[in-house]
Design an enzyme around this catalytic site. Sequence first.
Site, short mmCIF file in Angstrom:
data_model
loop_
_atom_site.label_atom_id
_atom_site.label_comp_id
_atom_site.label_asym_id
_atom_site.label_seq_id
_atom_site.Cartn_x
_atom_site.Cartn_y
_atom_site.Cartn_z
N SER A 139 0.87 -1.18 0.00
CA SER A 139 0.00 0.00 0.00
C SER A 139 0.90 1.23 0.00
O SER A 139 2.08 1.13 0.37
CB SER A 139 -0.85 -0.01 1.28
OG SER A 139 -1.49 1.24 1.48
N TYR A 152 -2.28 -1.59 10.46
CA TYR A 152 -2.24 -1.69 8.99
C TYR A 152 -0.89 -1.18 8.47
O TYR A 152 -0.25 -1.81 7.62
CB TYR A 152 -3.39 -0.86 8.42
CG TYR A 152 -3.59 -0.96 6.92
CD1 TYR A 152 -4.34 -1.99 6.37
CD2 TYR A 152 -3.02 -0.02 6.05
CE1 TYR A 152 -4.54 -2.09 5.00
CE2 TYR A 152 -3.20 -0.11 4.68
CZ TYR A 152 -3.96 -1.15 4.16
OH TYR A 152 -4.15 -1.23 2.79
P1 NAD Z 1 -11.54 -6.10 -0.23
O1 NAD Z 1 -12.14 -6.12 1.14
O2 NAD Z 1 -12.41 -5.98 -1.41
O3 NAD Z 1 -10.60 -7.37 -0.43
C1 NAD Z 1 -9.97 -8.03 0.63
C2 NAD Z 1 -9.97 -9.49 0.27
O4 NAD Z 1 -9.34 -10.19 1.34
C3 NAD Z 1 -11.39 -10.05 0.14
O5 NAD Z 1 -11.43 -10.98 -0.92
C4 NAD Z 1 -11.61 -10.74 1.47
O6 NAD Z 1 -12.53 -11.81 1.39
C5 NAD Z 1 -10.19 -11.24 1.74
N1 NAD Z 1 -9.96 -11.60 3.13
C6 NAD Z 1 -10.19 -10.87 4.25
N2 NAD Z 1 -9.89 -11.60 5.34
C7 NAD Z 1 -9.44 -12.80 4.89
C8 NAD Z 1 -8.98 -13.98 5.53
N3 NAD Z 1 -8.94 -14.09 6.87
N4 NAD Z 1 -8.63 -15.03 4.76
C9 NAD Z 1 -8.69 -14.96 3.40
N5 NAD Z 1 -9.12 -13.87 2.75
C10 NAD Z 1 -9.48 -12.80 3.48
O7 NAD Z 1 -10.45 -4.93 -0.21
P2 NAD Z 1 -9.45 -4.42 -1.34
O8 NAD Z 1 -9.56 -2.95 -1.29
O9 NAD Z 1 -9.62 -5.13 -2.61
O10 NAD Z 1 -8.03 -4.81 -0.68
C11 NAD Z 1 -7.18 -5.80 -1.20
C12 NAD Z 1 -5.74 -5.54 -0.75
O11 NAD Z 1 -5.32 -4.30 -1.29
C13 NAD Z 1 -5.57 -5.45 0.76
O12 NAD Z 1 -4.36 -6.06 1.15
C14 NAD Z 1 -5.51 -3.95 1.00
O13 NAD Z 1 -4.79 -3.62 2.15
C15 NAD Z 1 -4.79 -3.50 -0.26
N6 NAD Z 1 -4.99 -2.08 -0.58
C16 NAD Z 1 -6.22 -1.59 -0.88
C17 NAD Z 1 -6.38 -0.23 -1.19
C18 NAD Z 1 -7.71 0.38 -1.56
O14 NAD Z 1 -7.81 1.61 -1.66
N7 NAD Z 1 -8.75 -0.38 -1.81
C19 NAD Z 1 -5.24 0.60 -1.16
C20 NAD Z 1 -4.00 0.07 -0.85
C21 NAD Z 1 -3.88 -1.29 -0.56
#
Ligand code: NAD
Length: 257
Positions: A139, A152
């Site tokens: 991130s 985080y």
């Molecule tokens: P999201 O909630 O849509 O996706 C998270 C995924 O992780 C989901 O598929 C969820 O089911 C899964 N998950 C959660 N707990 C779990 C567990 N215990 N076991 C297995 N799977 C699990 O969110 P996202 O925004 O798509 O985030 C995905 C990644 O990207 C994360 O690591 C997040 O930190 C990172 N990220 C997101 C953003 C953003 O703005 N959306 C920015 C920077 C980084």
Amino acid sequence: MTLSGKTAVITGSNSGIGLGIAIELAKAGADVVLNSFTDRPEDHAIADGIAQDHGVKARYIQADMSKGDQCRALIEQAGACDILVNNAGIQHVCPIDSFPVDKWDAIIAINLSSAFHTTAAALPVMRKAGWGRVVNIASAHGLTASPYKSAYIAAKHGVVGLTKTTALETAEEPITANAICPGYVLTPLVEAQIPDTMKEYDMSREDVIKNVMLKRQPSKEFATVEQMGGTTVFLCSDAAAQITGTTISVDGGWTAL
Ligand code: NAD
């Protein structure tokens, strides 16, 4: 480019960025293994849809990324793992002095330790296959901090460190390890926060997006899940064979500030 014949395992991929990455890898020809902690018919249907749309093999495997043994079992059950995308992640926002210990433990387990366990299980498989790519979804918060997100930010900085160590331990092999550092990406999770923030600040949708959510993102545009997928496909390409142990920011200029 074609990733035909390669198998990609993407953790946390039944929604958002993980699903976007799985689709772009499938478009490039890779077989994909999707994952989350649930085991619903709709989870398997997502994999079936990808297989049908892109003519690749796609499977959904339930595994809870907060549990080390299940992280390792995911790689074993996948049967092959040429490309490992560590994407599963959760968030909790609270000052350090009242940050719930169970939330701290869960965030460190899912956002950081899971990547250690899957990488440990996947590297021998990659070595046997003679090729491998580890792509960790960190991130902008793996490079910078914000208040109230201690777990985080500690986890995502940890992911960047783990990425560098993985790269050094595989440097003389045809295996690379890199981290993608997204800024704000418009996933269902982020979209769901917009109505509440509109109410909280008495602002229009446009103002919430531009002046609250994207305050630190100079482009004033969300990054997209397709861009995360495209960056992952690039890291799997021959052009990226000497890119290892580094971070690629896809954050509209956030970390240039
Ligand atoms: P999201 O909630 O849509 O996706 C998270 C995924 O992780 C989901 O598929 C969820 O089911 C899964 N998950 C959660 N707990 C779990 C567990 N215990 N076991 C297995 N799977 C699990 O969110 P996202 O925004 O798509 O985030 C995905 C990644 O990207 C994360 O690591 C997040 O930190 C990172 N990220 C997101 C953003 C953003 O703005 N959306 C920015 C920077 C980084």
